[in-house]
Design a protein around this motif. Structure first.
Motif: not given
Length: 242
Positions: A110-119, A71-74, A131-138
């Protein structure tokens, strides 16, 4: 976040940016990227059931994540960043949320997996983004970034040639892998696995097409890409306390 500059995901979510991946060469570049994403997600537990794609209005990861049953949120900086995503085939299958890339509007884990590309290569403050990617990743985070290795080691000198080929390419920063891994370790995440995408520069793929793709696959089979490939997709997992 970026002062007077437009948010970096505004360009990657645009029609003009999508055109960079039109045609057989563009499809090949995206296919390798998705192949890498799948390899990293499938690389063992934990099971990822929810994902957040930060800056993903371009929609390049969404189809792969959804096809894996996640289940994906952008999240994008503005509604305009979702121009491509909301016109694509996956528009009705994802939630799109706007917010600050450097202050994500979600609770911790909040999320099991957090992804970010081209950023990561285009953000003003990559450490704060991590820091923020890690904070919201379970459990896990997957990012991509260009390294100061292989052909990309000459990126500053060859950028005028790259712009001549690609016309609308952006400047970007490259990183030593140790620099990225240190930022994740500071947040309690350990490197799990890397997927190196291309031995030949992406601009060369766009210029020469099929002959370069054939060489690329040959280099991949004999292990050259795993040594010098760029950019790198890398998975980091939250370290479990003993």
């Amino acid at each position: 976040m970026t002062g007077l500059l437009p948010p970096p995901d505004l360009e990657t979510g645009s029609v003009q940016y999508a055109r960079r991946f039109a045609g057989p060469s563009g499809a090949y570049l995206l296919d390798i990227q998705e192949r890498g994403l799948r390899d990293l997600v499938d690389d063992g537990p934990p099971l990822h059931q929810s994902a957040l794609d930060v800056g993903g209005g371009h929609g390049q990861l969404v189809g792969g994540l959804l096809d894996m049953g996640i289940q994906t949120t952008v999240l994008g900086s503005t509604a305009d960043c979702a121009e491509q995503l909301l016109q694509g085939a996956d528009a009705g299958r994802v939630d799109y949320v706007t917010g600050d890339l450097l202050a994500l509007p979600f609770p911790d884990g909040r999320f099991d997996l957090v992804t970010s590309i081209r950023l990561l290569a285009h953000i003003d403050d990559p450490d704060r983004l991590i820091d923020e990617l890690c904070r919201v990743a379970r459990y896990s985070v997957i990012v991509d970034y260009p390294t100061l290795m292989g052909a990309n080691a000459l990126s500053a000198a060859t950028f005028p040639i790259k712009r001549l080929i690609e016309k609308d390419t952006r400047t970007y920063r490259s990183f030593w892998p140790a620099r990225i891994e240190q930022a994740f370790r500071r947040n309690g995440f350990a490197p799990r696995r890397r997927f190196k995408q291309f031995s030949a520069p992406m601009g060369l793929h766009r210029l020469a097409g099929k002959p370069v793709r054939m060489v690329e696959e040959g280099l991949r089979r004999i292990g050259v890409t795993s040594l010098i490939g760029n950019p790198v997709l890398q998975r980091f997992d939250r370290e479990r306390k003993a």
